[in-house]
Design an enzyme around this catalytic site. Structure first.
Site, PDB file in Angstrom:
ATOM      1  N   ASP A 267       1.679   6.314   2.524  1.00 53.50           N
ATOM      2  CA  ASP A 267       0.526   6.872   3.207  1.00 53.50           C
ATOM      3  C   ASP A 267       0.242   8.281   2.701  1.00 53.50           C
ATOM      4  O   ASP A 267      -0.877   8.626   2.329  1.00 53.50           O
ATOM      5  CB  ASP A 267       0.836   6.904   4.704  1.00 53.50           C
ATOM      6  CG  ASP A 267      -0.417   6.997   5.525  1.00 53.50           C
ATOM      7  OD1 ASP A 267      -0.292   7.188   6.742  1.00 53.50           O
ATOM      8  OD2 ASP A 267      -1.509   6.876   4.953  1.00 53.50           O
ATOM      9  N   ASP A 374      -2.661   1.599  12.808  1.00 50.95           N
ATOM     10  CA  ASP A 374      -1.787   2.479  13.578  1.00 50.95           C
ATOM     11  C   ASP A 374      -1.145   1.758  14.740  1.00 50.95           C
ATOM     12  O   ASP A 374       0.058   1.856  14.972  1.00 50.95           O
ATOM     13  CB  ASP A 374      -2.599   3.639  14.158  1.00 50.95           C
ATOM     14  CG  ASP A 374      -2.676   4.780  13.208  1.00 50.95           C
ATOM     15  OD1 ASP A 374      -3.590   5.609  13.358  1.00 50.95           O
ATOM     16  OD2 ASP A 374      -1.824   4.838  12.309  1.00 50.95           O
TER      17      ASP A 374
END
Lengths: 466, 211
Positions: A267, A374
């Site tokens: 990420d 998420d």
């Protein structure tokens, strides 16, 4: 409760576009025709821009815009600032609630339905088994599994970026629809079957068909078209939970932890590197000034005014998790990468009758958006902790609190600095920090607490009676 | 054990804390955030102390009962000290955060006063510590079995609920931070507080043994 509000949706598109542009250029325009609340919102947003100004964010605010806001409504300033802070906190809470719900659903399922903790094979993306005699071999296998998974994710992301660059929107839409079809029908069917088995409830096929058909059809409509906001949120939470459950079931333990760690690192990389796929996606979207996909993004309010603190998570890290399962999830990779861009099809599914806008208090007019990746990522973290902790609730709770803190961190980071880069920066760090904390916590604490706390003494005594 | 025991125990243990939460904290999102942050800090302190205990145990890898017990007591001591340290660290952090918040909000009065902060974070500490000591017992109470079948007291659950309950655990957590915020001779009060806390723990330790 589906309304046909084409004209409104066009306004929504307009608003989204203008609000998109506002986040890039100094905000010195009015977006809505004469709605005073919008003016106030704009002022609030400018002030929020104004407050990070002293952090040196030169391109985000100009002195004259600040001056104009100062001159406009001085007496409301203090109130606005107070409201600003409260809005910031409120947004964080608005994030807490769905994340908590998703985690609660996942943990409840894991603790009650045996199916999701049974080892029944692995995904083809993690071909190496972990049933090896030695620890070194097991570690090696999990690292290899992670490598394969991450490379699948990278390939999918690049594919998606390429598709987006060459404007193959239909393909992306079709992909997205296929993926949500599969989630809403197939996974729900499996989930329902297992829950019924666990509680020993019989259900005949016609009823089953009716239930699943309705659930799935309404879900498709709510997610891809228009529907009541609460229903939409509920569906998004449910599909995130379903996805997380699948990962928890099919990822072997060590591989799961290594993958979670690797995703946080990825990420960071994908979002900060100039040639990273996510960054390219964001930049392309911003160049074209258009929203990206009919996204799978959780949003907590109907109206997005003036690019207010969009907590779109550049959680590319979470996306890869989606992608690996089937091809159909790579769409979600896009969702998380950008921060402000938002697509018009996303607006249209929202039910925005004018009366609802007036009904909403000012505080609720602005919403936060969080990528579904998420949710899935956090739920997998907590679910894995719940599944592997052999009945210990402490680890699960610890993970839960850590995740709340992380998502709060992310939200706050994005609140305070509304430009895309800082939010991209905060989220990966937050995710990385939480993953490492949880991993360490899970292992050490499990042993530490059960012996250390006062309950430990009685725990050892308690073992004997049964 | 029946659901009645589960719910009863839960309510005994967490009732006061839940009431405090619902009536004072749930309405203000900022307070909720500080509550969770307080819980998190307690968790981190627990993690540290369990690490220390774990290291101590692995170093002295004996099966000797009394050595293990001694190590456990040492671990408890450590954990209390670390908790206090973390409480102090959190207090400093909150002071800084408060200043930061005031800068951002650009007004004279802070959105949340230091007393409220002390109350909320103390409650967070207390809730977390209570939850951690009680939740496994609660989940066991839902399962099958008979309490006290081997001569242990049958009032195990009731006693645990009361003694480990958040009301009792969080009492020191709640009110001592308040004292923190109010008293000026800071280190002096810290010393008093730590000794009180240690004293409480040693007092409770044999009590825990019976429950």
């Amino acid at each position: 409760m589906i309304t046909f509000m084409n004209s409104d949706s066009e306004e929504e598109v307009c608003n989204e576009r203008t609000s998109l542009m506002s986040t890039e250029s100094p905000p010195a325009r009015s977006y809505h025709e004469g709605i005073c609340t919008e003016e106030r919102d704009k002022e609030i947003q400018e002030k929020r821009r104004g407050s990070p100004c002293h952090h040196g964010d030169a391109d985000q605010c100009t002195p004259d815009s600040r001056g104009s806001t100062r001159s406009s409504s001085l007496e409301e300033e203090e109130e606005e600032e107070e409201l600003t802070l409260k809005y910031g906190a409120k947004h964080v809470i608005m994030l807490f609630v769905p994340v908590t719900l998703c985690m609660v659903v996942v943990v409840a399922t894991i603790k009650s339905v045996r199916f999701y903790t049974e080892k029944n094979g692995q995904l083809i993306y993690t071909p190496f088994t972990e049933d090896t005699p030695s620890i070194g071999q097991r570690l090696l296998n999990s690292v290899l599994n992670t490598l394969i998974m991450i490379s699948v994710i990278v390939v999918m992301t690049i594919f998606l970026v390429v598709l987006y660059k060459y404007r193959c929107y239909k393909f992306i839409h079709g992909w997205l629809i296929l993926s949500s079809l599969m989630l809403l029908f197939l996974f729900t069917y499996i989930y329902l079957g297992e829950v019924l088995k666990t509680y020993n409830v019989a259900m005949d096929y016609p009823t089953l068909f009716l239930v699943i058909w309705n659930f799935g059809a309404v879900g498709m409509i709510c997610i891809h078209w228009k529907g009541p906001l609460v229903l939409q949120q509920a569906y998004l939470i449910m599909i995130s939970a379903l996805m997380a459950l699948v990962f928890i079931k099919y990822l072997p333990e060590w591989s799961a932890w290594v993958i979670l760690g690797a995703i946080s690192v990825y990420d960071l990389v994908a979002v900060l590197c100039p040639k990273g796929p996510l960054r390219m996606l964001v930049e392309t979207a911003q160049e074209r000034n258009e929203p990206i996909f009919p996204a799978l993004i959780y949003s907590s309010a109907m109206v997005w005014t003036v690019g207010m603190a969009k907590v779109d998570s550049p959680t590319k890290g979470a996306l890869p998790k989606d992608q690996e399962q089937e091809d159909d999830w790579s769409d979600t990779s896009g969702d998380h990468s950008y921060s402000e861009t938002y697509d018009s099809p996303r607006c249209t599914p929202l039910h925005v009758p004018s009366y609802a806008v007036e009904e909403l208090e000012e505080e609720e007019e602005r919403g936060v958006k969080l990528g579904l990746g998420d949710f899935i990522f956090y739920s997998v973290l907590v679910g894995k902790a719940a599944a592997t902790a052999s009945g210990d609730w402490n680890t699960t709770l610890a993970c839960f609190v850590a995740i709340l803190i992380v998502s709060g961190e992310t939200a706050e980071g994005t609140q305070i600095q509304p430009s895309p880069e800082p939010s991209l920066l905060t989220q990966p760090w937050g995710v990385f920090h939480s993953a490492s904390f949880i991993f360490v916590a899970g292992e050490r604490r499990l042993r530490g607490i059960s012996e250390l706390g006062p309950s430990g003494l009685s725990h050892t005594q308690k073992e004997f009676p049964w | 054990m029946t659901a009645a025991v589960f719910f009863g125990c839960t309510c005994i243990a967490f009732g006061p804390a839940l009431a405090l939460y619902v009536f004072t904290i749930a309405s203000d999102p900022l307070r909720i955030i500080f509550l969770i942050a307080g819980a998190f800090f307690w968790l981190v302190s627990l993690l540290l102390s369990s690490l220390i205990w774990f290291v101590a145990v692995t170093i002295s890898s004996t099966k000797n009962e009394s050595v293990q017990r001694g190590l456990l007591i040492f671990g408890v001591l450590c954990s209390v000290i670390i908790q206090e340290v973390f409480r102090f660290a959190y207090y400093r952090l909150l002071k800084k955060a408060n200043k930061g918040l005031m800068t951002i909000s650009q007004e004279e009065t802070a959105p949340i006063s230091i007393r409220q902060l002390a109350y909320v974070s103390g409650l967070g500490f207390g809730i977390m510590s209570g939850v951690f000591s009680l939740v496994n017992i609660l989940s066991d109470s839902l399962g099958p079995g008979i309490v006290g079948i081997h001569g242990d007291p049958p009032q195990f659950f009731l006693a645990s609920g009361i003694s480990r309950g958040v009301s009792l655990n969080s009492f020191p957590e709640l009110y001592f931070p308040l004292i923190f915020s109010v008293s000026r001779p800071f280190f002096w009060s810290l010393f008093i507080l730590s000794t009180c806390w240690l004293f409480l723990w040693f007092f409770y330790f044999p009590l825990y043994q019976f429950t």
